[in-house]
Write an enzyme that holds these catalytic residues in place. Sequence first.
Site, PDB file in Angstrom:
ATOM      1  N   LYS A  22       0.960  -1.080   0.119  1.00  0.00           N
ATOM      2  CA  LYS A  22       0.073   0.168   0.011  1.00  0.00           C
ATOM      3  C   LYS A  22       0.864   1.182   0.155  1.00  0.00           C
ATOM      4  O   LYS A  22       0.482   2.114  -0.913  1.00  0.00           O
ATOM      5  CB  LYS A  22      -0.905  -0.099   1.225  1.00  0.00           C
ATOM      6  CG  LYS A  22      -1.559   1.463   1.493  1.00  0.00           C
ATOM      7  CD  LYS A  22      -2.228   1.303   2.759  1.00  0.00           C
ATOM      8  CE  LYS A  22      -1.518   1.807   4.014  1.00  0.00           C
ATOM      9  NZ  LYS A  22      -1.457   3.335   4.267  1.00  0.00           N
ATOM     10  N   ASN A  23       1.832   1.317   0.918  1.00  0.00           N
ATOM     11  CA  ASN A  23       2.481   2.293   1.221  1.00  0.00           C
ATOM     12  C   ASN A  23       3.554   2.790  -0.089  1.00  0.00           C
ATOM     13  O   ASN A  23       4.036   3.991  -0.170  1.00  0.00           O
ATOM     14  CB  ASN A  23       3.339   2.543   2.450  1.00  0.00           C
ATOM     15  CG  ASN A  23       2.129   2.684   3.409  1.00  0.00           C
ATOM     16  OD1 ASN A  23       1.175   3.136   3.352  1.00  0.00           O
ATOM     17  ND2 ASN A  23       2.610   2.290   4.748  1.00  0.00           N
ATOM     18  N   ARG A  93      -4.113   9.994   3.688  1.00  0.00           N
ATOM     19  CA  ARG A  93      -2.822  10.759   4.164  1.00  0.00           C
ATOM     20  C   ARG A  93      -1.934  11.074   2.962  1.00  0.00           C
ATOM     21  O   ARG A  93      -1.336  12.020   2.928  1.00  0.00           O
ATOM     22  CB  ARG A  93      -2.442   9.807   5.263  1.00  0.00           C
ATOM     23  CG  ARG A  93      -0.719  10.295   5.518  1.00  0.00           C
ATOM     24  CD  ARG A  93      -1.053  11.076   6.889  1.00  0.00           C
ATOM     25  NE  ARG A  93       0.359  11.749   7.184  1.00  0.00           N
ATOM     26  CZ  ARG A  93       0.649  12.806   7.806  1.00  0.00           C
ATOM     27  NH1 ARG A  93      -0.548  13.556   7.999  1.00  0.00           N
ATOM     28  NH2 ARG A  93       1.906  13.226   8.402  1.00  0.00           N
ATOM     29  N   CYS A 117      -5.546   8.338   8.782  1.00  0.00           N
ATOM     30  CA  CYS A 117      -5.862   7.735   9.927  1.00  0.00           C
ATOM     31  C   CYS A 117      -5.237   8.772  11.146  1.00  0.00           C
ATOM     32  O   CYS A 117      -4.267   9.254  10.729  1.00  0.00           O
ATOM     33  CB  CYS A 117      -4.987   6.434  10.276  1.00  0.00           C
ATOM     34  SG  CYS A 117      -5.677   5.206   9.225  1.00  0.00           S
ATOM     35  N   ARG A 122      -0.032  14.252  13.381  1.00  0.00           N
ATOM     36  CA  ARG A 122       0.820  14.003  11.995  1.00  0.00           C
ATOM     37  C   ARG A 122       1.032  15.128  11.522  1.00  0.00           C
ATOM     38  O   ARG A 122       0.522  15.644  10.247  1.00  0.00           O
ATOM     39  CB  ARG A 122       0.146  12.915  11.297  1.00  0.00           C
ATOM     40  CG  ARG A 122      -0.327  11.621  11.775  1.00  0.00           C
ATOM     41  CD  ARG A 122      -0.856  10.619  11.290  1.00  0.00           C
ATOM     42  NE  ARG A 122       0.044   9.861  10.306  1.00  0.00           N
ATOM     43  CZ  ARG A 122      -0.375   8.795   9.468  1.00  0.00           C
ATOM     44  NH1 ARG A 122      -1.639   8.615   9.376  1.00  0.00           N
ATOM     45  NH2 ARG A 122       0.294   8.440   8.640  1.00  0.00           N
ATOM     46  N   PRO A 123       2.168  16.093  11.809  1.00  0.00           N
ATOM     47  CA  PRO A 123       2.382  17.067  11.042  1.00  0.00           C
ATOM     48  C   PRO A 123       3.195  16.994   9.748  1.00  0.00           C
ATOM     49  O   PRO A 123       3.660  15.836   9.590  1.00  0.00           O
ATOM     50  CB  PRO A 123       3.474  17.930  12.005  1.00  0.00           C
ATOM     51  CG  PRO A 123       3.876  16.805  12.794  1.00  0.00           C
ATOM     52  CD  PRO A 123       2.987  15.897  13.018  1.00  0.00           C
ATOM     53  N   ILE A 124       3.364  18.042   8.902  1.00  0.00           N
ATOM     54  CA  ILE A 124       4.023  17.827   7.770  1.00  0.00           C
ATOM     55  C   ILE A 124       5.350  19.116   7.598  1.00  0.00           C
ATOM     56  O   ILE A 124       5.554  19.408   6.327  1.00  0.00           O
ATOM     57  CB  ILE A 124       3.052  17.949   6.624  1.00  0.00           C
ATOM     58  CG1 ILE A 124       2.212  19.492   6.436  1.00  0.00           C
ATOM     59  CG2 ILE A 124       1.991  16.946   6.396  1.00  0.00           C
ATOM     60  CD1 ILE A 124       1.554  19.695   5.155  1.00  0.00           C
ATOM     61  N   ASP A 125       5.541  19.651   8.854  1.00  0.00           N
ATOM     62  CA  ASP A 125       6.662  20.553   8.665  1.00  0.00           C
ATOM     63  C   ASP A 125       7.847  19.907   7.997  1.00  0.00           C
ATOM     64  O   ASP A 125       8.563  21.016   7.420  1.00  0.00           O
ATOM     65  CB  ASP A 125       6.717  20.907  10.346  1.00  0.00           C
ATOM     66  CG  ASP A 125       7.566  19.805  11.009  1.00  0.00           C
ATOM     67  OD1 ASP A 125       6.659  18.892  11.035  1.00  0.00           O
ATOM     68  OD2 ASP A 125       8.597  19.860  11.429  1.00  0.00           O
ATOM     69  N   GLN A 126       8.312  18.937   8.136  1.00  0.00           N
ATOM     70  CA  GLN A 126       9.663  18.306   7.377  1.00  0.00           C
ATOM     71  C   GLN A 126       9.475  18.420   5.842  1.00  0.00           C
ATOM     72  O   GLN A 126      10.320  18.602   5.081  1.00  0.00           O
ATOM     73  CB  GLN A 126       9.993  16.946   7.982  1.00  0.00           C
ATOM     74  CG  GLN A 126      10.233  16.814   9.425  1.00  0.00           C
ATOM     75  CD  GLN A 126      11.461  17.999   9.810  1.00  0.00           C
ATOM     76  OE1 GLN A 126      12.567  17.503   9.314  1.00  0.00           O
ATOM     77  NE2 GLN A 126      11.241  18.727  10.678  1.00  0.00           N
ATOM     78  N   ASP A 307       3.788   0.143  12.332  1.00  0.00           N
ATOM     79  CA  ASP A 307       2.450  -0.561  11.895  1.00  0.00           C
ATOM     80  C   ASP A 307       2.226  -1.790  12.153  1.00  0.00           C
ATOM     81  O   ASP A 307       1.270  -2.322  11.816  1.00  0.00           O
ATOM     82  CB  ASP A 307       2.625  -0.023  10.414  1.00  0.00           C
ATOM     83  CG  ASP A 307       2.724   1.324   9.700  1.00  0.00           C
ATOM     84  OD1 ASP A 307       2.663   1.469   8.641  1.00  0.00           O
ATOM     85  OD2 ASP A 307       2.352   2.177  10.594  1.00  0.00           O
ATOM     86  N   ARG A 400      -9.042   0.187   3.762  1.00  0.00           N
ATOM     87  CA  ARG A 400      -8.106   1.110   2.880  1.00  0.00           C
ATOM     88  C   ARG A 400      -6.787   0.487   2.678  1.00  0.00           C
ATOM     89  O   ARG A 400      -6.135   0.905   1.794  1.00  0.00           O
ATOM     90  CB  ARG A 400      -7.753   2.125   3.994  1.00  0.00           C
ATOM     91  CG  ARG A 400      -9.158   3.210   4.184  1.00  0.00           C
ATOM     92  CD  ARG A 400      -8.672   4.482   4.977  1.00  0.00           C
ATOM     93  NE  ARG A 400      -7.268   5.041   4.569  1.00  0.00           N
ATOM     94  CZ  ARG A 400      -6.454   5.660   5.374  1.00  0.00           C
ATOM     95  NH1 ARG A 400      -6.704   5.696   6.494  1.00  0.00           N
ATOM     96  NH2 ARG A 400      -5.206   6.099   4.993  1.00  0.00           N
TER      97      ARG A 400
END
Length: 421
Positions: A22-23, A93, A117, A122-126, A307, A400
């Site tokens: 999936k990922n 996501r 999820c 779950r930040p996205i600053d990076q 996971d 999912r």
Amino acid sequence: MARYVITGGNRLEGTVTISGAKNAAVAILPAAILVKGKCRVENVPDISDVRIMLRILADLGAKIEYEAPSTIILDCTDIHSSCPNPEYVRKMRASYYLMGALLSRFHEAHVALPGGCNFAARPIDQHIKGFAALGADVDETEDYVNLKPGPKGLQGAKISLDVVSVGATVNIIMAACLLPGKTVIENAAKEPHIVDLANFLNTMGAHISGAGTDTVKIYGVEELKGGSYAIIPDQIEAGTYLAAVAATGGNVLVQNIIPKHMECITSKLQEMGVQFIYYDDAVRVISDGRLQHTTVKTRPYPGFPTDMQSQICVCMSIAEGISRLTESVYETRFFGYCTELASMGADILISGKTAIISGRENLSGAVVRAHDLRAGAALVIAGLVAQGATEVENINFIERGYERLVEKMNALGADIKRLEK
Ligand code: EPZ
């Protein structure tokens, strides 16, 4: 809402074939935006996250053909928009990968913040740090990330991630592919799906080295052409089946795996008394007698995957003795399923980042609710083990990320019914 009704107590026997990862799929499909030409992608899992990503790409103007059940031919040559449909973007996501892909292709992107999820912050600053380092002007609103070239234009750069982030590593690789110059990502994530993405892009003509190590180098190229690629098997789907057999007892051949990706999982289940026989692209799992306690600490790859936290927690909840499970990636992940497991009789004490699990002889069926993808998978395993019937609600989360879960589990002897309401 659809739900599973599971009658527990059956051993699992037989053979199960693992689907594409999936990922990896949710990174490789948007990466096709960088390619002018047809991308033939094999081993694409038929799961809702993939269907949503394909819908987003089709809305943007991609042409999609289905050559076989899991083979897709994707042509993004005529994609005309850098603003994907926010209604679909917010459903998962991995939509944030569209930011890097669209920035690389169009030098701009207007992408709604992702959904998915929510078991943790779950930040996205990076990701933003990476785009800014590549010269993008980043405008972050409450709902959107808008990217366009800054005053010096877009070009390769050196980026040192403050956190080992799969998503940021993937997004920066995609953003840098078609930009002039060299990009170096330090402290990069090393997950198998990052290597798979890099291999896919290199197959299409990119120039990426070091994927799978903590330093990835991307040399920008003018254009990527079409080609063929097969997605790797899903490490976490495979691990979920191994944990299910470990918990129920049984003897199952899990085929279409990459042994190296499974070692971090099988080594811990082995400590609990489970036996494994490895083949080139399969592993046989044999579980007889009561599991033994162990200690696990989740880590970025090649450590024990976060996971797989909830799945091994179920194994620990029926093991002999006291197990300790420490989460080092998402501190609050336990809360997605431990209360549900407790309602089935599990004895779990959460103290900070560590769960202390006192194994019980067995679990009892109950009505439980999935709160995220992997928490839902763990509740299915708990239902397979529990005495009596277990109802798992909110199974949309589970579907999912797991292709044909009911069909695959029932073929092994499980008793799962999928009820629409
Ligand atoms: C990916 O999420 C996976 N999702 C997750 O799998 C997986 O749990 C996670 O990697 C870790 O392996 C997909 O690949 C679609 P991260 P991602 O960025 O990329 C912090 C599943 O079940 N962080 O590696 O969102 C973050 O808070 C899903 O298949 C920042 O601080 O994870 C976390 O603590 C669930 N800033 C850590 O890094 C950022 O900008 C790792 O997150 C990004 C992340």
